[in-house]
Design a protein around this motif. Structure first.
Motif, PDB file in Angstrom:
ATOM      1  N   PRO A 198       0.602  -0.827  -0.259  1.00 61.95           N
ATOM      2  CA  PRO A 198      -0.087   0.409  -0.131  1.00 61.95           C
ATOM      3  C   PRO A 198       0.928   1.195  -0.260  1.00 61.95           C
ATOM      4  O   PRO A 198       1.699   1.506   0.607  1.00 61.95           O
ATOM      5  N   LEU A 199       0.515   2.354  -0.743  1.00 59.26           N
ATOM      6  CA  LEU A 199       1.010   3.585  -1.162  1.00 59.26           C
ATOM      7  C   LEU A 199       0.326   4.920  -0.615  1.00 59.26           C
ATOM      8  O   LEU A 199      -0.309   4.619  -1.162  1.00 59.26           O
ATOM      9  N   GLY A 200       0.488   5.276   0.463  1.00 60.19           N
ATOM     10  CA  GLY A 200      -0.155   6.740   0.861  1.00 60.19           C
ATOM     11  C   GLY A 200       0.216   7.702   1.412  1.00 60.19           C
ATOM     12  O   GLY A 200       1.720   7.232   2.292  1.00 60.19           O
ATOM     13  N   LYS A 201      -0.424   9.014   1.872  1.00 65.18           N
ATOM     14  CA  LYS A 201       0.033   9.176   2.779  1.00 65.18           C
ATOM     15  C   LYS A 201       0.656   8.878   3.648  1.00 65.18           C
ATOM     16  O   LYS A 201      -0.188   7.833   5.013  1.00 65.18           O
ATOM     17  N   GLY A 202       2.036   9.437   4.616  1.00 62.98           N
ATOM     18  CA  GLY A 202       2.447   8.599   5.919  1.00 62.98           C
ATOM     19  C   GLY A 202       3.731   7.569   5.871  1.00 62.98           C
ATOM     20  O   GLY A 202       3.902   6.763   7.206  1.00 62.98           O
ATOM     21  N   VAL A 203       3.648   7.308   4.683  1.00 60.20           N
ATOM     22  CA  VAL A 203       4.523   5.533   4.682  1.00 60.20           C
ATOM     23  C   VAL A 203       5.331   5.714   3.155  1.00 60.20           C
ATOM     24  O   VAL A 203       4.652   7.297   2.411  1.00 60.20           O
ATOM     25  N   VAL A 204       6.469   5.432   3.433  1.00 58.81           N
ATOM     26  CA  VAL A 204       7.719   5.682   2.366  1.00 58.81           C
ATOM     27  C   VAL A 204       6.673   5.629   1.253  1.00 58.81           C
ATOM     28  O   VAL A 204       6.860   4.613   0.978  1.00 58.81           O
ATOM     29  N   LEU A 205       7.543   6.309  -0.116  1.00 57.74           N
ATOM     30  CA  LEU A 205       7.626   5.725  -1.269  1.00 57.74           C
ATOM     31  C   LEU A 205       7.972   4.453  -1.873  1.00 57.74           C
ATOM     32  O   LEU A 205       7.197   3.774  -2.588  1.00 57.74           O
ATOM     33  N   PHE A 206       9.452   4.863  -1.700  1.00 63.23           N
ATOM     34  CA  PHE A 206       9.956   3.715  -2.374  1.00 63.23           C
ATOM     35  C   PHE A 206      10.366   2.975  -1.446  1.00 63.23           C
ATOM     36  O   PHE A 206      10.721   2.936   0.020  1.00 63.23           O
ATOM     37  N   ARG A 207      10.375   1.430  -1.623  1.00 63.63           N
ATOM     38  CA  ARG A 207      10.046   0.258  -0.746  1.00 63.63           C
ATOM     39  C   ARG A 207      10.905  -1.017  -1.525  1.00 63.63           C
ATOM     40  O   ARG A 207      11.426  -0.974  -1.673  1.00 63.63           O
ATOM     41  N   GLY A 208      11.445  -1.614   0.427  1.00 58.85           N
ATOM     42  CA  GLY A 208      12.380  -2.614  -0.417  1.00 58.85           C
ATOM     43  C   GLY A 208      11.248  -3.969  -0.694  1.00 58.85           C
ATOM     44  O   GLY A 208      10.008  -4.103  -0.455  1.00 58.85           O
ATOM     45  N   ALA A 209      12.454  -5.100  -0.669  1.00 57.26           N
ATOM     46  CA  ALA A 209      11.450  -6.055  -1.019  1.00 57.26           C
ATOM     47  C   ALA A 209      10.491  -6.803  -0.077  1.00 57.26           C
ATOM     48  O   ALA A 209       9.394  -7.691  -1.305  1.00 57.26           O
ATOM     49  N   LYS A 210      10.904  -6.627   1.539  1.00 54.20           N
ATOM     50  CA  LYS A 210      10.372  -6.995   1.632  1.00 54.20           C
ATOM     51  C   LYS A 210       9.038  -6.029   2.632  1.00 54.20           C
ATOM     52  O   LYS A 210       8.005  -6.092   3.640  1.00 54.20           O
ATOM     53  N   GLY A 211       8.133  -4.613   1.629  1.00 56.35           N
ATOM     54  CA  GLY A 211       7.713  -3.616   2.264  1.00 56.35           C
ATOM     55  C   GLY A 211       8.151  -2.966   2.702  1.00 56.35           C
ATOM     56  O   GLY A 211       7.436  -1.895   2.885  1.00 56.35           O
ATOM     57  N   GLY A 212       9.515  -2.757   4.256  1.00 58.36           N
ATOM     58  CA  GLY A 212       9.580  -1.467   4.281  1.00 58.36           C
ATOM     59  C   GLY A 212      10.770  -0.994   3.578  1.00 58.36           C
ATOM     60  O   GLY A 212      10.609  -0.700   2.186  1.00 58.36           O
ATOM     61  N   PRO A 213      11.216   0.314   4.592  1.00 55.17           N
ATOM     62  CA  PRO A 213      11.341   1.333   4.006  1.00 55.17           C
ATOM     63  C   PRO A 213      12.988   0.720   2.589  1.00 55.17           C
ATOM     64  O   PRO A 213      13.680   0.034   3.412  1.00 55.17           O
ATOM     65  N   LEU A 214      13.108   1.132   1.349  1.00 54.68           N
ATOM     66  CA  LEU A 214      14.096   1.256   1.024  1.00 54.68           C
ATOM     67  C   LEU A 214      15.173   1.263   1.203  1.00 54.68           C
ATOM     68  O   LEU A 214      15.327   2.777   1.839  1.00 54.68           O
ATOM     69  N   ASP A 215      16.224   1.144   1.500  1.00 57.05           N
ATOM     70  CA  ASP A 215      17.328   1.543   1.882  1.00 57.05           C
ATOM     71  C   ASP A 215      18.375   2.370   1.156  1.00 57.05           C
ATOM     72  O   ASP A 215      18.554   1.531   0.079  1.00 57.05           O
ATOM     73  N   ALA A 216      19.380   2.770   1.165  1.00 61.55           N
ATOM     74  CA  ALA A 216      19.884   3.967  -0.137  1.00 61.55           C
ATOM     75  C   ALA A 216      21.291   3.156  -0.268  1.00 61.55           C
ATOM     76  O   ALA A 216      21.444   3.056  -0.955  1.00 61.55           O
ATOM     77  N   ALA A 217      21.247   1.586   1.006  1.00 63.87           N
ATOM     78  CA  ALA A 217      22.746   0.713   0.785  1.00 63.87           C
ATOM     79  C   ALA A 217      22.418  -0.090  -0.666  1.00 63.87           C
ATOM     80  O   ALA A 217      23.010  -0.429  -0.857  1.00 63.87           O
ATOM     81  N   ILE A 218      21.495  -0.111  -0.576  1.00 61.92           N
ATOM     82  CA  ILE A 218      20.653  -1.098  -1.773  1.00 61.92           C
ATOM     83  C   ILE A 218      20.902  -0.305  -3.151  1.00 61.92           C
ATOM     84  O   ILE A 218      21.140  -0.653  -3.968  1.00 61.92           O
ATOM     85  N   VAL A 219      20.376   0.783  -3.108  1.00 65.30           N
ATOM     86  CA  VAL A 219      20.684   1.774  -4.443  1.00 65.30           C
ATOM     87  C   VAL A 219      21.698   1.972  -4.553  1.00 65.30           C
ATOM     88  O   VAL A 219      21.668   1.648  -6.085  1.00 65.30           O
ATOM     89  N   ARG A 220      23.296   1.788  -3.598  1.00 64.77           N
ATOM     90  CA  ARG A 220      24.376   2.036  -4.172  1.00 64.77           C
ATOM     91  C   ARG A 220      24.768   0.982  -4.276  1.00 64.77           C
ATOM     92  O   ARG A 220      25.655   0.757  -5.170  1.00 64.77           O
ATOM     93  N   ARG A 221      24.598  -0.189  -3.849  1.00 66.39           N
ATOM     94  CA  ARG A 221      25.042  -1.375  -4.506  1.00 66.39           C
ATOM     95  C   ARG A 221      24.294  -1.790  -6.137  1.00 66.39           C
ATOM     96  O   ARG A 221      24.922  -1.640  -6.529  1.00 66.39           O
ATOM     97  N   ALA A 222      23.461  -1.435  -6.254  1.00 63.68           N
ATOM     98  CA  ALA A 222      22.688  -1.360  -7.186  1.00 63.68           C
ATOM     99  C   ALA A 222      23.545  -0.881  -8.372  1.00 63.68           C
ATOM    100  O   ALA A 222      23.717  -1.178  -9.756  1.00 63.68           O
ATOM    101  N   VAL A 223      23.686   0.483  -8.323  1.00 63.01           N
ATOM    102  CA  VAL A 223      24.801   1.273  -8.783  1.00 63.01           C
ATOM    103  C   VAL A 223      26.282   1.008  -9.661  1.00 63.01           C
ATOM    104  O   VAL A 223      25.969   0.349 -10.605  1.00 63.01           O
TER     105      VAL A 223
END
Length: 293
Positions: A198-223
Motif C-alpha cells: 500500500p502506498l499512501g500518506k504517511g508511508v515511504v514511497l520507495f519500498r524494499g523487497a519485503k515492504g519496508g523502507p528502501l535502504d540507500a545501501a541497496i541503491v548504492r549496491r545496484a549502481v
C-alpha cells in the motif's frame, strides 16, 4: 519471439525511451544475424536460449573489429543481456561474459546517455517487474531532479498522484520544490502502479523487497553492479547523478541562484563547489548576471 514483442516489452515493461528501444532492437538483429553466420543455421528462440558465453565473446570480438569502443561494447553487452533475458524468460540464467574494461579517468560528470544506461541496466538486473520499475524510478529521479539519495528514500507516498513538481525535505529540515521531468514522473507512476504494498500518506514511497523502507545501501549496491557491467568509472555513484544534474543545468545556462534552490544548498558557494563547472564558465555566468561585473 518477434521484434515487435521485444519492442513492446522494452516500452511497456521496462519503460525504455524510443532511442533505447531502437538501439536494443538493432543489437538484437545484429546478434541474430551474427549467430546465423557463426553457427551456419537459422536462429530461433530455442537456439537463443542455448547460446554459450563463447558465442557472446565471438560476437563482441566481431563488433570490436568493426571499431566499437570499450564503452560502446559494454553497452552493447547490456543490450544483449536484456534481449536474452526476454527470450529466456523470468529467472533464466544469462551467459556471463566480462564487460570490456573502460579506461579510467573519464571526466565528470556522468554523461546523460550514461546516466540513462545506468538506470536501465540496474532495472534490467531484476526479474521482479516492480523491483525493476522501482530502481529505474529511483535512479532517474536522482539524475532528473538532483535529489540526494537520502531525500529520495524519505519521500512520502502521499505525494501521489504526481504533478509537475514535488516538495522535497532536505538538510536542516528545509523544504524545496523540485520540478519533475515527464520521463521521471512516468517512471515513478509506473513503479507505484506495480508496487505490491500500500502506498499512501504517511508511508515511504520507495519500498524494499519485503515492504519496508528502501535502504540507500541497496541503491548504492545496484549502481555499483550496473556501473561494473557497463564499464563506467568507480566515481559513478548515486551522488554523482545529483552532481551531473547540477553540472548539466549550469552548463546550459541555468542561473546559479535558481540552481542553489533546486539543490537545497544553504549557500551559493556550496553550489559553485558542488557543480565543479570550469572557472571560465562560472565567470561567464557571473559577468552576465552581476550589474557591476
Amino acid at each position: 519471439m518477434t521484434a515487435a514483442a521485444f519492442a513492446d516489452h522494452l516500452r511497456r515493461d521496462r519503460l525504455r525511451s524510443a532511442h533505447t528501444v531502437r538501439a536494443y532492437l538493432a543489437t538484437a538483429h545484429r546478434l541474430i544475424a551474427f549467430l546465423g553466420r557463426h553457427r551456419g543455421e537459422s536462429i530461433d528462440d530455442d537456439i537463443l536460449r542455448s547460446i554459450e558465453p563463447a558465442d557472446l565473446r565471438a560476437y563482441l570480438a566481431q563488433r570490436r573489429s568493426e571499431g566499437l569502443t570499450n564503452a560502446s561494447a559494454a553497452r552493447e553487452l547490456s543490450a544483449v543481456r536484456t534481449f536474452l533475458g526476454f527470450v529466456k524468460g523470468v529467472g533464466a540464467a544469462i551467459p556471463r561474459v566480462q564487460a570490456p574494461r573502460v579506461k579510467r579517468g573519464v571526466p565528470r560528470p556522468v554523461a546523460p546517455a550514461d546516466a540513462r544506461a545506468l538506470a536501465e541496466d540496474a532495472s534490467d538486473a531484476h526479474d521482479v517487474p516492480w523491483l525493476a520499475a522501482r530502481d529505474l524510478a529511483v535512479l532517474l529521479l536522482l539524475y532528473g531532479a538532483g535529489l540526494r539519495v537520502g531525500e529520495a528514500m524519505g519521500l512520502d507516498a502521499g505525494l501521489l498522484p504526481l504533478g509537475e513538481a514535488i516538495t522535497v525535505t532536505g538538510k536542516g529540515n528545509k523544504a524545496r520544490v523540485v520540478p519533475l521531468l515527464p520521463v521521471v514522473r512516468d517512471a515513478i507512476t509506473a513503479y507505484a502502479d506495480l508496487c505490491p504494498y500500500p502506498l499512501g500518506k504517511g508511508v515511504v514511497l520507495f519500498r524494499g523487497a519485503k515492504g519496508g523502507p528502501l535502504d540507500a545501501a541497496i541503491v548504492r549496491r545496484a549502481v555499483r553492479a550496473a556501473r561494473g557491467r557497463l564499464g563506467l568509472p568507480e566515481r559513478t555513484t548515486p551522488h554523482a547523478l545529483r552532481h551531473s544534474f547540477a553540472t548539466h543545468l549550469l552548463g546550459r545556462g541555468a542561473d546559479l541562484r535558481q540552481l542553489q534552490e533546486l539543490l537545497g544548498h544553504a549557500s551559493l558557494s556550496s553550489t559553485q563547489i558542488y557543480t565543479a563547472v570550469d572557472a571560465a564558465h562560472l565567470m561567464d555566468v557571473y559577468r552576465a548576471a552581476h550589474p557591476r561585473a
